[in-house]
Design a protein around this motif. Structure first.
Motif, PDB file in Angstrom:
ATOM      1  N   GLY A 204       0.822  -1.207   0.000  1.00 12.23           N
ATOM      2  CA  GLY A 204       0.000   0.000   0.000  1.00 12.23           C
ATOM      3  C   GLY A 204       0.855   1.256   0.000  1.00 12.23           C
ATOM      4  O   GLY A 204       2.085   1.197   0.058  1.00 12.23           O
ATOM      5  N   GLN A 205       0.181   2.409  -0.085  1.00 11.74           N
ATOM      6  CA  GLN A 205       0.864   3.704  -0.145  1.00 11.74           C
ATOM      7  C   GLN A 205       0.516   4.529   1.082  1.00 11.74           C
ATOM      8  O   GLN A 205      -0.631   4.542   1.536  1.00 11.74           O
ATOM      9  N   VAL A 206       1.526   5.235   1.604  1.00 11.76           N
ATOM     10  CA  VAL A 206       1.346   6.026   2.816  1.00 11.76           C
ATOM     11  C   VAL A 206       1.665   7.481   2.506  1.00 11.76           C
ATOM     12  O   VAL A 206       2.719   7.785   1.926  1.00 11.76           O
ATOM     13  N   THR A 207       0.767   8.399   2.875  1.00  5.47           N
ATOM     14  CA  THR A 207       1.001   9.830   2.723  1.00  5.47           C
ATOM     15  C   THR A 207       1.292  10.424   4.099  1.00  5.47           C
ATOM     16  O   THR A 207       0.488  10.283   5.023  1.00  5.47           O
ATOM     17  N   VAL A 208       2.426  11.072   4.210  1.00  4.08           N
ATOM     18  CA  VAL A 208       2.919  11.561   5.495  1.00  4.08           C
ATOM     19  C   VAL A 208       2.952  13.082   5.495  1.00  4.08           C
ATOM     20  O   VAL A 208       3.457  13.694   4.551  1.00  4.08           O
ATOM     21  N   LEU A 209       2.440  13.698   6.560  1.00  2.00           N
ATOM     22  CA  LEU A 209       2.440  15.158   6.691  1.00  2.00           C
ATOM     23  C   LEU A 209       3.283  15.592   7.889  1.00  2.00           C
ATOM     24  O   LEU A 209       2.913  16.503   8.620  1.00  2.00           O
ATOM     25  N   GLY A 210       4.407  14.954   8.084  1.00  2.01           N
ATOM     26  CA  GLY A 210       5.264  15.294   9.224  1.00  2.01           C
ATOM     27  C   GLY A 210       4.904  14.469  10.431  1.00  2.01           C
ATOM     28  O   GLY A 210       3.928  14.771  11.123  1.00  2.01           O
ATOM     29  N   VAL A 226       1.611   4.951  14.291  1.00  2.00           N
ATOM     30  CA  VAL A 226       1.957   6.370  14.345  1.00  2.00           C
ATOM     31  C   VAL A 226       2.249   6.777  15.788  1.00  2.00           C
ATOM     32  O   VAL A 226       1.419   6.564  16.677  1.00  2.00           O
ATOM     33  N   LEU A 227       3.427   7.363  16.007  1.00  2.00           N
ATOM     34  CA  LEU A 227       3.773   7.861  17.338  1.00  2.00           C
ATOM     35  C   LEU A 227       3.467   9.343  17.483  1.00  2.00           C
ATOM     36  O   LEU A 227       3.062   9.799  18.549  1.00  2.00           O
ATOM     37  N   ASP A 228       3.710  10.115  16.425  1.00  2.00           N
ATOM     38  CA  ASP A 228       3.406  11.552  16.424  1.00  2.00           C
ATOM     39  C   ASP A 228       2.735  11.891  15.102  1.00  2.00           C
ATOM     40  O   ASP A 228       3.078  11.342  14.058  1.00  2.00           O
ATOM     41  N   GLY A 229       1.818  12.872  15.129  1.00  2.00           N
ATOM     42  CA  GLY A 229       1.207  13.356  13.899  1.00  2.00           C
ATOM     43  C   GLY A 229       0.159  12.403  13.339  1.00  2.00           C
ATOM     44  O   GLY A 229      -0.507  11.674  14.076  1.00  2.00           O
ATOM     45  N   ARG A 230       0.059  12.370  12.002  1.00  2.00           N
ATOM     46  CA  ARG A 230      -0.918  11.495  11.366  1.00  2.00           C
ATOM     47  C   ARG A 230      -0.450  11.153   9.953  1.00  2.00           C
ATOM     48  O   ARG A 230       0.350  11.876   9.352  1.00  2.00           O
ATOM     49  N   VAL A 231      -0.980  10.050   9.428  1.00  2.00           N
ATOM     50  CA  VAL A 231      -0.676   9.630   8.062  1.00  2.00           C
ATOM     51  C   VAL A 231      -1.959   9.114   7.429  1.00  2.00           C
ATOM     52  O   VAL A 231      -2.953   8.832   8.121  1.00  2.00           O
ATOM     53  N   THR A 232      -1.938   8.962   6.112  1.00  2.00           N
ATOM     54  CA  THR A 232      -3.051   8.357   5.389  1.00  2.00           C
ATOM     55  C   THR A 232      -2.544   7.130   4.646  1.00  2.00           C
ATOM     56  O   THR A 232      -1.529   7.199   3.942  1.00  2.00           O
ATOM     57  N   VAL A 240      -7.495   5.486   4.552  1.00  2.00           N
ATOM     58  CA  VAL A 240      -7.890   5.703   5.932  1.00  2.00           C
ATOM     59  C   VAL A 240      -6.813   6.520   6.621  1.00  2.00           C
ATOM     60  O   VAL A 240      -5.620   6.379   6.309  1.00  2.00           O
ATOM     61  N   GLU A 241      -7.236   7.399   7.526  1.00  2.00           N
ATOM     62  CA  GLU A 241      -6.274   8.219   8.275  1.00  2.00           C
ATOM     63  C   GLU A 241      -5.912   7.505   9.575  1.00  2.00           C
ATOM     64  O   GLU A 241      -6.779   6.953  10.259  1.00  2.00           O
ATOM     65  N   VAL A 242      -4.615   7.544   9.881  1.00  2.00           N
ATOM     66  CA  VAL A 242      -4.117   6.932  11.108  1.00  2.00           C
ATOM     67  C   VAL A 242      -3.461   8.023  11.943  1.00  2.00           C
ATOM     68  O   VAL A 242      -2.564   8.727  11.460  1.00  2.00           O
ATOM     69  N   SER A 243      -3.902   8.188  13.188  1.00  2.00           N
ATOM     70  CA  SER A 243      -3.423   9.257  14.055  1.00  2.00           C
ATOM     71  C   SER A 243      -2.507   8.720  15.152  1.00  2.00           C
ATOM     72  O   SER A 243      -2.293   7.501  15.263  1.00  2.00           O
ATOM     73  N   ARG A 251      -4.001  -6.143   4.590  1.00  2.00           N
ATOM     74  CA  ARG A 251      -3.609  -7.502   4.238  1.00  2.00           C
ATOM     75  C   ARG A 251      -4.133  -7.851   2.851  1.00  2.00           C
ATOM     76  O   ARG A 251      -5.314  -7.616   2.540  1.00  2.00           O
ATOM     77  N   ASP A 252      -3.261  -8.389   2.032  1.00  2.00           N
ATOM     78  CA  ASP A 252      -3.645  -8.920   0.712  1.00  2.00           C
ATOM     79  C   ASP A 252      -4.447  -7.923  -0.117  1.00  2.00           C
ATOM     80  O   ASP A 252      -5.500  -8.260  -0.690  1.00  2.00           O
ATOM     81  N   GLY A 253      -3.958  -6.675  -0.161  1.00  2.00           N
ATOM     82  CA  GLY A 253      -4.582  -5.680  -1.025  1.00  2.00           C
ATOM     83  C   GLY A 253      -5.841  -5.050  -0.491  1.00  2.00           C
ATOM     84  O   GLY A 253      -6.566  -4.380  -1.240  1.00  2.00           O
ATOM     85  N   ALA A 254      -6.130  -5.215   0.805  1.00  2.00           N
ATOM     86  CA  ALA A 254      -7.333  -4.618   1.384  1.00  2.00           C
ATOM     87  C   ALA A 254      -7.033  -4.077   2.777  1.00  2.00           C
ATOM     88  O   ALA A 254      -6.231  -4.639   3.520  1.00  2.00           O
ATOM     89  N   LEU A 255      -7.697  -2.964   3.107  1.00  2.00           N
ATOM     90  CA  LEU A 255      -7.558  -2.393   4.444  1.00  2.00           C
ATOM     91  C   LEU A 255      -8.356  -3.226   5.440  1.00  2.00           C
ATOM     92  O   LEU A 255      -9.531  -3.512   5.218  1.00  2.00           O
ATOM     93  N   GLU A 256      -7.719  -3.571   6.545  1.00  2.00           N
ATOM     94  CA  GLU A 256      -8.429  -4.304   7.593  1.00  2.00           C
ATOM     95  C   GLU A 256      -8.935  -3.382   8.687  1.00  2.00           C
ATOM     96  O   GLU A 256      -9.824  -3.762   9.445  1.00  2.00           O
ATOM     97  N   GLY A 257      -8.363  -2.164   8.780  1.00  2.00           N
ATOM     98  CA  GLY A 257      -8.869  -1.222   9.760  1.00  2.00           C
ATOM     99  C   GLY A 257      -7.765  -0.523  10.530  1.00  2.00           C
ATOM    100  O   GLY A 257      -6.573  -0.668  10.244  1.00  2.00           O
ATOM    101  N   VAL A 258      -8.184   0.267  11.526  1.00  2.00           N
ATOM    102  CA  VAL A 258      -7.284   1.032  12.385  1.00  2.00           C
ATOM    103  C   VAL A 258      -7.593   0.652  13.829  1.00  2.00           C
ATOM    104  O   VAL A 258      -8.765   0.649  14.241  1.00  2.00           O
ATOM    105  N   VAL A 259      -6.543   0.329  14.594  1.00  2.00           N
ATOM    106  CA  VAL A 259      -6.739  -0.062  15.988  1.00  2.00           C
ATOM    107  C   VAL A 259      -5.957   0.872  16.900  1.00  2.00           C
ATOM    108  O   VAL A 259      -4.918   1.418  16.521  1.00  2.00           O
ATOM    109  N   GLN A 260      -6.475   1.085  18.108  1.00  2.00           N
ATOM    110  CA  GLN A 260      -5.786   1.886  19.115  1.00  2.00           C
ATOM    111  C   GLN A 260      -4.738   1.023  19.797  1.00  2.00           C
ATOM    112  O   GLN A 260      -5.018  -0.108  20.182  1.00  2.00           O
ATOM    113  N   VAL A 261      -3.533   1.569  19.928  1.00  2.00           N
ATOM    114  CA  VAL A 261      -2.449   0.847  20.595  1.00  2.00           C
ATOM    115  C   VAL A 261      -2.202   1.520  21.933  1.00  2.00           C
ATOM    116  O   VAL A 261      -1.767   2.680  21.991  1.00  2.00           O
TER     117      VAL A 261
END
Length: 346
Positions: A204-210, A226-232, A240-243, A251-261
């Protein structure tokens, strides 16, 4: 307990000229000529103290080579940076140095003059980096082996630590850099207005804004924490945005989701003692150091918490990490076996 150390007065012509630490640093950077190497050899043979000092400064110099100190100063040659830093060092010959208890005895590196010189020179170098050919190349490519990882700095100021068997490649430089990552990497990307960084992976591709983030890309699998900031994250026509504190999973060409760590540090054990900071607030730096080395750090002045740190640590000891961080942000650190107290200087 704590104490003060003072750099002793020069005892020979080499030290009186203020060149001992500079020559050792030049040697560490493979810049010393034959005459300088000969002078150092003669000086080392004069006493066991000289030999011990040589080895300590050499260790600091090699540690400093892996540091990235972010600045906004004018571009100047490295030789001029060393001269300016040396002059500053001669004006501050005494420095408070923290010590620790006796069980076991651990002492911070005491050569404050050498460290001040190194950090001063590093801070005056431009962000593009002047430490190795692969770092300053227009489109650098880094590949690690199966046994060890490594830290790197890209021309745009991005800092990274690469795990074993990992590829990091600059596909496109400039205002909107594009990178390729395969394997495991921790990246810290500068945050600048109007800038975005694209990270390509096989999954997949990730877009990073710092931001600072941990990415694992292997055979159609993508985990991004993600430890600081956010990515897509964009995978298979979905995005999907990850904060901060979240992990995106594909997995296998599909988004499975975003989880809180809940505790992101538990997912960074693959880095060992390596840490990457880029304009990171001191409070966050100390949080990571606490967890990485299992110590308590007490920041007595809340105003210090927002001071910023930019550095890469690649296997340095707790003593080295604390000594360098405290110097970079100009605070006083008192260390015992299990805790650190941090105060403002002056």
């Amino acid at each position: 307990m704590s104490s003060k150390y003072h750099v002793r007065a020069p005892s020979n012509r080499l030290e009186q000229a203020g060149t001992v630490d500079e020559l050792i640093i030049r040697l560490a950077h493979s810049q010393a000529n034959e005459n300088e190497k000969r002078q150092l050899q003669e000086w080392r043979r004069e006493s066991p103290d000289n030999e011990r000092r040589f080895r300590e400064v050499l260790l600091i110099a090699r540690t400093a080579q892996r540091l990235s100190v972010q600045t906004q100063t004018r571009r100047i040659p490295a030789s001029e940076a060393v001269r300016i830093a040396a002059e500053r060092d001669r004006q501050r010959r005494a420095i408070w140095v923290p010590t620790v208890g006796n069980s076991p005895t651990r002492t911070f590196l005491k050569l404050a003059a050498a460290l001040a010189l190194i950090l001063g020179a590093a801070a005056l170098l431009d962000r593009a980096g002047q430490r190795s050919a692969d770092v300053v190349a227009e489109r650098p490519r880094f590949v690690t082996g199966a046994e060890t990882g490594r830290s790197v700095q890209l021309p745009d100021g991005t800092l990274a630590y690469l795990g074993r068997s990992t590829l990091l490649e600059v596909i496109q430089a400039g205002v909107s850099p594009e990178l390729r990552v395969e394997g495991r990497a921790f990246l810290a990307v500068p945050k600048e207005e109007g800038r975005r960084t694209i990270v390509h992976t096989s999954a997949g591709q990730v877009t990073v804004l710092g931001t600072r983030f941990d990415v694992r890309s292997e055979i159609g699998e993508l985990d991004l924490l993600v430890l600081d900031g956010r990515v897509t994250i964009a995978v298979g026509g979905q995005d999907v945005e990850v904060s901060e504190g979240e992990m995106g999973i594909a997995r296998d060409g599909a988004l499975e989701g975003v989880v809180q760590v809940e505790n992101p540090e538990t997912r960074l054990t693959w880095m060992g003692n390596a840490m990457v900071f880029l304009g990171t607030p001191l409070r966050e730096v100390f949080d990571e150091i606490e967890q990485r080395f299992d110590v308590d750090i007490n920041l007595t002045d809340p105003a210090l918490a927002e001071r910023r740190v930019s550095a890469v640590f690649d296997g340095e000891s707790f003593e080295q990490v604390m000594y360098i961080v405290c110097r970079v942000v100009d605070v006083r650190c008192t260390v015992t076996d299990t805790s650190v107290t941090v105060d403002a200087t002056g």
